[in-house]
Design a protein around this motif. Structure first.
Motif, PDB file in Angstrom:
ATOM      1  N   SER A   1      -2.017  -2.935  -1.438  1.00  0.00           N
ATOM      2  CA  SER A   1      -1.806  -1.517  -1.147  1.00  0.00           C
ATOM      3  C   SER A   1      -3.009  -0.680  -1.554  1.00  0.00           C
ATOM      4  O   SER A   1      -3.418   0.239  -0.837  1.00  0.00           O
ATOM      5  CB  SER A   1      -0.569  -1.000  -1.869  1.00  0.00           C
ATOM      6  N   GLU A   2      -3.578  -0.983  -2.704  1.00  0.00           N
ATOM      7  CA  GLU A   2      -4.771  -0.252  -3.160  1.00  0.00           C
ATOM      8  C   GLU A   2      -5.928  -0.460  -2.197  1.00  0.00           C
ATOM      9  O   GLU A   2      -6.649   0.494  -1.873  1.00  0.00           O
ATOM     10  CB  GLU A   2      -5.152  -0.690  -4.572  1.00  0.00           C
ATOM     11  N   ASP A   3      -6.122  -1.692  -1.737  1.00  0.00           N
ATOM     12  CA  ASP A   3      -7.206  -1.969  -0.797  1.00  0.00           C
ATOM     13  C   ASP A   3      -6.997  -1.240   0.530  1.00  0.00           C
ATOM     14  O   ASP A   3      -7.940  -0.701   1.114  1.00  0.00           O
ATOM     15  CB  ASP A   3      -7.334  -3.474  -0.548  1.00  0.00           C
ATOM     16  N   ILE A   4      -5.768  -1.213   0.998  1.00  0.00           N
ATOM     17  CA  ILE A   4      -5.469  -0.522   2.262  1.00  0.00           C
ATOM     18  C   ILE A   4      -5.705   0.979   2.106  1.00  0.00           C
ATOM     19  O   ILE A   4      -6.329   1.607   2.968  1.00  0.00           O
ATOM     20  CB  ILE A   4      -4.015  -0.808   2.709  1.00  0.00           C
ATOM     21  N   ASN A   5      -5.240   1.564   1.002  1.00  0.00           N
ATOM     22  CA  ASN A   5      -5.450   2.992   0.776  1.00  0.00           C
ATOM     23  C   ASN A   5      -6.932   3.324   0.646  1.00  0.00           C
ATOM     24  O   ASN A   5      -7.398   4.342   1.172  1.00  0.00           O
ATOM     25  CB  ASN A   5      -4.687   3.461  -0.469  1.00  0.00           C
TER      26      ASN A   5
END
Length: 167
Positions: free
Chosen positions: A107-111
């Motif tokens: 999720s952090e990478d996508i954001n």
């Protein structure tokens, strides 16, 4: 009481039916169950039997059709079970996060990848992701429909290249 003679008539063919049933099932218990199902159906549909016709052939037809129907049901049931058994934990690993830590990192990478997109691409993409139609996005942003489609396409490609490690 009217069925009493009919019941005796069909039970006289029990051994013949059992031999046929055993030929189909190759199992004594299954053959016995098949003969019993045949008798139940024969009694239930006794009104369809024409007096003076070949009772043995009529009973054999009931037995054969019952076997075929049961075979089809079990084949379909086994297909459904087999499909479910084909999934292994290794195969499911690709489609699900194994724990909250991995899920949080993804999720952090996508954001982060989304924040790196220029606004001209991220705004239409976000609207599309929220469920808006292309024409609604075009009206909201005051740009042509083709431009909306292009910007969403470019945003997808940029996100794919940034997140290629998850591919």
């Amino acid at each position: 009481m009217e069925n009493m003679p009919f019941n005796y008539q069909i039970t006289a063919h029990k051994q013949m039916l059992f031999n046929f049933a055993f030929g189909f099932t190759k199992n004594y218990d299954d053959a016995d169950d098949l003969v019993q199902d045949t008798f139940v159906k024969a009694i239930r549909y006794a009104n369809l039997y024409t007096e003076g016709s070949n009772m043995q052939a009529w009973l054999y037809t009931i037995l054969r059709n019952t076997f075929i129907n049961n075979y089809r049901k079990s084949t379909m049931r086994n297909k459904i079970i087999d499909v479910a058994e084909d999934f292994t934990s290794f195969q499911l690993l690709k489609s699900s996060a194994t724990n909250r830590g991995i899920d949080r990192l993804m999720s952090e990478d996508i954001n982060k990848a989304f924040r790196m997109l220029p606004d001209v691409y991220s705004v239409p993409f976000l609207r599309y992701f929220e469920g808006y139609k292309y024409c609604e996005i075009a009206v909201e942003l005051g740009i042509p429909l083709g431009t909306v489609k292009t910007r969403i396409h470019v945003a997808r490609k940029l996100l794919q290249s940034t997140l290629k490690m998850y591919n």
